[in-house]
Write a protein that holds these residues in place. Structure first.
Motif: not given
Length: 451
Positions: A203-220
């Motif tokens: 739905h073209n939403g805005q995402v905020f990500i903890q850029g030093d979290n390897e698991f969240l970065m991989k998911m993104a």
């Protein structure tokens, strides 16, 4: 009755209730069912208490008159009504999920965003298939921004809640080992929490990500997300920050990328692990156009409650009350926090972690190893899971890695909270910094009476 018709009634009588003990005048009572109750049986009582309408799905309890609304399924109707209402609201919805920190992050976001907007955030922990619809149906008409917490204990639940709440913005605080009985594995946790990313991408939403979290970065990366605002500890992030001191309340700093100076904020929070929750609030605040002064006022003004990273001073001790919930990752973070806090004498009372599935024994064993390695002045483990490992610790089982006899001198084990309480009466703790950490079901609030 069709949802469109029910919605017109809701617009005239916009207060929803599911508990006859909380009936208010002219509310709509939804007769939900549970394992041990049938809300249909309380319909007449709800009307007598002041409800304007009752929504039922059992014809047996329907009486003559317009106050009785018969639907096929009450819960599905509640969810459909909330979804319909959400579609009428043309405002930002920030969705939050994660293994740890989602409630604290939600409260921090609310404290920050309220400096500029008429904002609303999920009350308490109304974050499931009933709580999210109730939250949406309680939103005031003049609202400018909503913050919706979404919890899950099985796969597909975040996806379902997203279709009700329809977030335009979102963040996952982190992923860890919690509710493993429902998710099956850590990979299952990642998949379920990632359902928020899936919805925002679609739905073209805005995402905020903890850029030093390897698991969240991989998911993104796996989802090829595009609209991302990064926050974290390294200078590669859009917002960079870190801990200044934890003594035991936190002071943090933050700065935008390219900014020369930094902003320092004194808070009412404890727990170094909350630094990234505050940085998330900074990131969201900046995205929505708040000034640094407004963001800092929001962070400084937040006072934790409900025994989540809450400092409580008693006549005898200073307590880090963090026993609303516990899982493997939050327990590890709490232990690390008590390790770095400066105090003359420190103790920890740790209770069982629930819903750990077939990994329960190993995860509780890891907690014992981590806690005994800290070198606390007093260490107490409470609950059946911890007590089941007592012999390994006391006898120094050579097959158990990291559990050594010399590290466990003075470690205490009790099978129940009441047994631990009795031991604390017999041998009190005085003038200590004490960490209390356990799953909610351990009822650690009873220990506060003797601390």
């Amino acid at each position: 009755m069709q949802i469109a018709e029910l919605y017109q009634i809701y617009l005239d009588y916009p207060t929803i209730c599911t508990d006859t003990r909380q009936i208010t005048k002219d509310c709509i009572f939804f007769a939900l069912k549970g394992e041990s109750f049938n809300g249909n049986t309380f319909a007449e009582k709800a009307l007598e208490a002041g409800a304007k309408y009752v929504v039922l799905d059992d014809r047996e309890y329907v009486q003559d008159g317009p106050a009785y609304i018969l639907v096929e399924d009450v819960l599905s109707s509640l969810q459909a009504l909330a979804t319909h209402h959400r579609k009428q609201l043309d405002i930002p919805f920030v969705g939050i999920t994660g293994t740890n920190g989602k409630t604290t992050s939600k409260e921090l976001l609310y404290s920050v965003l309220s400096q500029k907007f008429k904002a609303f955030a999920t009350k308490g922990n109304l974050n499931n298939h009933i709580g999210v619809p109730l939250t949406i149906l309680s939103l005031p008409k003049d609202l400018e921004l909503a913050i919706i917490e979404m919890g899950a204990n099985h796969q597909g639940e975040i996806e379902f809640l997203c279709h009700i709440a329809q977030p335009s913005h979102g963040l996952i605080t982190n992923v860890g080992k919690a509710h493993l009985e429902g998710f099956g594995s850590f990979e299952g946790v990642m998949k379920t929490k990632g359902e928020l990313y899936d919805y925002l991408k679609e739905h073209n939403g805005q995402v905020f990500i903890q850029g030093d979290n390897e698991f969240l970065m991989k998911m993104a990366e796996d989802r090829k997300l595009k609209d991302i605002f990064y926050y974290g500890f390294s200078d590669k992030n859009d917002v960079q920050g870190g801990l200044v001191v934890a003594d035991p309340l936190l002071t943090i700093f933050w700065k935008e990328r390219g900014e020369n100076g930094t902003h320092e904020v004194n808070t009412h929070l404890t727990g170094a692990y909350n630094t990234e929750n505050m940085l998330a609030a900074v990131a969201v605040g900046l995205h929505f156009g708040l000034s640094a002064e407004e963001i800092n006022a929001g962070l400084e003004g937040y006072v934790p409650q409900n025994n989540r990273s809450q400092i409580t001073k008693t006549d005898g001790n200073t307590i880090i009350a963090d026993y609303y919930n516990a899982n493997a990752s939050s327990m590890a973070a709490a232990i690390e926090n008590i390790k770095v806090i400066k105090a003359e004498r420190k103790a920890a009372i740790l209770g069982d972690m629930f819903e750990m599935g077939d990994q329960s024994v190993e995860e509780h064993r890891k907690v014992i190893a981590a806690a005994t390695a800290v070198g606390l002045d007093r260490l107490i483990f409470v609950g059946k899971a911890f007590f089941g490992l007592r012999d390994e610790v006391v006898e120094g089982d050579k097959d158990v890695e990291n559990l050594m006899v010399d590290e466990t001198k003075g470690v205490e084990f009790y099978e129940t909270t009441e047994e631990a309480k009795a031991a604390l009466v017999k041998d009190p703790i005085k003038d200590f910094m004490i960490l209390l950490k356990a799953s909610r079901g351990m009822a650690f609030e009873r220990l506060m009476e003797v601390l």
